[in-house]
Design an enzyme around this catalytic site. Sequence first.
Site, PDB file in Angstrom:
ATOM      1  N   TRP B 324       0.847  -1.204   0.000  1.00 36.46           N
ATOM      2  CA  TRP B 324       0.000   0.000   0.000  1.00 36.46           C
ATOM      3  C   TRP B 324       0.881   1.252   0.000  1.00 36.46           C
ATOM      4  O   TRP B 324       0.561   2.258  -0.643  1.00 36.46           O
ATOM      5  CB  TRP B 324      -0.899  -0.007   1.240  1.00 36.46           C
ATOM      6  CG  TRP B 324      -1.725   1.247   1.375  1.00 36.46           C
ATOM      7  CD1 TRP B 324      -2.933   1.504   0.798  1.00 36.46           C
ATOM      8  CD2 TRP B 324      -1.398   2.425   2.135  1.00 36.46           C
ATOM      9  NE1 TRP B 324      -3.374   2.753   1.138  1.00 36.46           N
ATOM     10  CE2 TRP B 324      -2.457   3.341   1.968  1.00 36.46           C
ATOM     11  CE3 TRP B 324      -0.326   2.783   2.946  1.00 36.46           C
ATOM     12  CZ2 TRP B 324      -2.464   4.588   2.583  1.00 36.46           C
ATOM     13  CZ3 TRP B 324      -0.329   4.030   3.553  1.00 36.46           C
ATOM     14  CH2 TRP B 324      -1.390   4.915   3.367  1.00 36.46           C
ATOM     15  N   HIS B 325       2.009   1.177   0.709  1.00 40.20           N
ATOM     16  CA  HIS B 325       2.870   2.361   0.790  1.00 40.20           C
ATOM     17  C   HIS B 325       3.514   2.702  -0.547  1.00 40.20           C
ATOM     18  O   HIS B 325       3.801   3.868  -0.818  1.00 40.20           O
ATOM     19  CB  HIS B 325       3.964   2.151   1.839  1.00 40.20           C
ATOM     20  CG  HIS B 325       3.482   2.384   3.228  1.00 40.20           C
ATOM     21  ND1 HIS B 325       2.873   1.414   3.965  1.00 40.20           N
ATOM     22  CD2 HIS B 325       3.497   3.493   4.017  1.00 40.20           C
ATOM     23  CE1 HIS B 325       2.540   1.896   5.153  1.00 40.20           C
ATOM     24  NE2 HIS B 325       2.899   3.164   5.203  1.00 40.20           N
ATOM     25  N   GLY B 326       3.771   1.706  -1.358  1.00 41.83           N
ATOM     26  CA  GLY B 326       4.384   2.011  -2.648  1.00 41.83           C
ATOM     27  C   GLY B 326       4.423   0.785  -3.528  1.00 41.83           C
ATOM     28  O   GLY B 326       4.610  -0.327  -3.037  1.00 41.83           O
ATOM     29  N   PHE B 473       2.379   8.562  -1.852  1.00 43.55           N
ATOM     30  CA  PHE B 473       1.622   7.316  -1.660  1.00 43.55           C
ATOM     31  C   PHE B 473       0.140   7.502  -1.972  1.00 43.55           C
ATOM     32  O   PHE B 473      -0.397   8.529  -1.773  1.00 43.55           O
ATOM     33  CB  PHE B 473       1.811   6.805  -0.231  1.00 43.55           C
ATOM     34  CG  PHE B 473       3.251   6.662   0.110  1.00 43.55           C
ATOM     35  CD1 PHE B 473       4.049   5.861  -0.678  1.00 43.55           C
ATOM     36  CD2 PHE B 473       3.831   7.359   1.132  1.00 43.55           C
ATOM     37  CE1 PHE B 473       5.392   5.739  -0.413  1.00 43.55           C
ATOM     38  CE2 PHE B 473       5.175   7.247   1.401  1.00 43.55           C
ATOM     39  CZ  PHE B 473       5.955   6.446   0.632  1.00 43.55           C
TER      40      PHE B 473
END
Lengths: 440, 473
Positions: B324-326, B473
């Site tokens: 989800w962060h990247g 993000f």
Amino acid sequence: MAASSSPRLKKLLLGVLLLLLILPAIQAQFGWFKTAELDGYAEQAPHPDFTTEGLLDNSYQSALEKYVEDRIGFRELFIRLRNQLAYSLFSVGKASKVLIGDDNILLDETAIRAYLGQDFKGQAEIVRNVRRFKAVQDTMAKQNILLVFAIVPDKANYYSTQFPDRFKHLPRSTSNYTAYAQEMRIKGVNLIDLAHVFRQWKDTAAYPLFPRGGIHWSGYGITRAADTLFRYIEHKGQLDLPDFHGEGREVTYNTRDTDADVADALNLLVRPKPFQMAYPNIVFSEPKAGQQKPNLLLIADSFGWGLIGFYPFLPKLFNEKFQFWYYNRAVGPGDPTQPGGPPVERELDRKTELLKQRVVLVMFTQHNLGTFDNGFSASAYNIFFPLTAADTAQIHQIEQKMKQSTALQDSLWQEANATNRDYNELLHERAVQRYEQIRP
Amino acid sequence: MVFSSTLFLFYFLPGFLLLYFLAPHRLKNAVALLASLGFYAWGGLPFLALFLASVVVNFVLIRFMDRAAVPWHKRIYLIISIVLNVAMLFYFKYANFFLENASAVNSALGGATLTWQKVVLPIGISFFTFEKLTYTIDVYRGVNRPLRSFWDFLLYIMLFPKMIAGPIVRFHEIAGQLTDRRAFDTVDHKLAGLFRFGVGLAKKVLIANVLGAEADRLFALPPAELSAPLAWLGAVAYTFQIYFDFSGYSDMAIGLGRIMGFQFPENFNNPYVSRSITEFWQRWHITLGRWMRDYLYIPLGGNRVSASRLYVNLWTVFILSGFWHGAAWNFIVWGAFHGLFLVLDRLFLLRVSQRLGVLSVVPTFLVTVVGWVLFRAESLGAALAYLQRMFGGGLAPLPYFTTEFWAILALAAGFSFMAALPRVERWEVSLLAGERLALPRAVGLSVATAVLLVLSAGAILGSSFNPFIYFRF
């Protein structure tokens, strides 16, 4: 009473905070308060043109944000406050390459690194440059033109014991200055090493030869340097320049001209305390009967302005229409005695201009010697010693070799496309540059 | 428009606040919504229509879901909504990643390299997608009734203080305030909110940016030029940078929300005083952790599964959290790295840290520092090369860093660790979350706010280095 006033006071506090947030925009609009302008800051961003494309690719928004940021009210005060805190709390100067040495002496990092020999160009380049300079000097001498190279002292060399701690114990190797000074002496260049002279004067000078908050030589230093420099020119050129002498001096903490140029560029709230400076009152004698003021061409870095702006040495001792090629670029038409501002390239026939002069004074500071004389002697050498057929053949060979390197070709094509220039022209230019490195 | 820009601070924010304060209660939502639309459009105009369309579809689907009488009908609407939201996130955020990897695999197998038009990431998509999902799921679960007004729903998703980088506000946490927040519309809340905003701004521009400049420089060095101490210094500088950057942003968002009468959930609670990675995730990006717990971990079975299944679930959740962060392998490995420690915590590490007592803060901190290298590096290869220098780069004296850098690093460390003392932590809570301000405290907070704003404005205007990490993000 207290209970009822408390909400009102809190609302007042909220109002004050909101006012604090909105005041800069009001100030930007109406400019009700006068604030001192920032020193040495970049051009302000222009107002962006509104376009749909710009809006969609976000370039309009970012340009507008930059525009607003550059013009927000009290910007100067905010920046000065930030710089003052960095200066006072951490001894950090928020100006490019400015370092704070012992006794709060402001120094230039580039000059310190040059002093330590970190930008040394190598003996071969130095020998080649000096040889060319001497050839130009000898050729011009035949035309009765005196060509002199003056090495101007820089502050880092002068205050080498007062570097910031992290530079104090770094090893020192051959610098461009030491190598050029030695080579020019060996080759018989007309050299006046004012850096050496300043070192000799350092312990006995009555007043500072360099200011605490300025990067250039002080007004007092200039008067002493001028005395030595022009006597040397008179002697070498068998000239008789108009006389000048000092009549008293003002000793003050109010600095003049460039004596606080770096301190100003720090953009602090409170300017650091300067040294007590001396400003001699220089009196210039009128030319005696039959005495000519010779034509002069000065090729110099920013230290050259000191001989014009602090005291009018050049217009008083030489023809008032003397020329100044600032960093070897002719300063734009108009009054060459006005210091400051970027040099404006103007068309000139270098050969004609050179041959008009009686004195050509090349003057660069120690830390600028990495680029020697900024190409002056190289171009003069080409004027007096044009390329021969053998030279051209060698350049052609270099071009052929360069064409064999795919990487080099790629980079040249890229550059040609980026600068909208002809590829072959660029290739030839590079080949000439390479040949210049090995030209006998 | 970032919160630490001149345009936001001195034009958008005061202009909005004046309008918002002057507007009668029934119009406050309209003012907030218009400002939020303007705020989003300023940075993401090309995506606004798509974004609004997705909100409309979501709102309609949930309306249908609420009205559906049969449970499996509700379930169908739930699934459609989730699929649409996840597909949108997947397309915009992960399409490039999967195509890049597919292309690499294809090339490795002797095929041609794939070419495609790169997909541009709409700002804030990771955050608002999660919020749309919470609305859907909370309504489905019966935690809250759906909002009657589409505009209130749009405001919930778009509310500008938290839209771009969180905190991730779950629908049930804010549902009531969307329609009536008069209880929080007091001058005390506004003063405290402004103070919180000032604290966040100062964290970002006075601390995170200074450390970030050095961290960027060190991470950009060729690995061979990094000695072990220098590599550790870069990693530690980044460790504090990301904390002060992200928590600073959260402070600003929470503060702005409070000024407007919203009570956003806390997002950070002194994470670097954690005694285990499990505790770290209860203190770091709290709203993401809770989201993952409520909408992913618990649906997977939560704690009520076998030990081996629990470990698999934990790891899955953290790998997804990393993703989800990247959309890059280093983020996935970062998630897996933290997931591994969560599993190890349950196996034995928690017992070890209990024995170590307060000293367990040190190894926990070091684990997070190593983790941040995976997070910060440009690629997994670069992260591994950097880590290699941290653990085998040899000893060499550190080069020169300014006193300013060391002082800010020390300040950051001090602020990060002082909450290890319970008394300090209590004081912090009372300072930031107090609802009623005595007059002396109100004066103190106002003065502190003014000082922080002025200092921050100086830093913003004096420096062009001003990126927000979490906008990626």
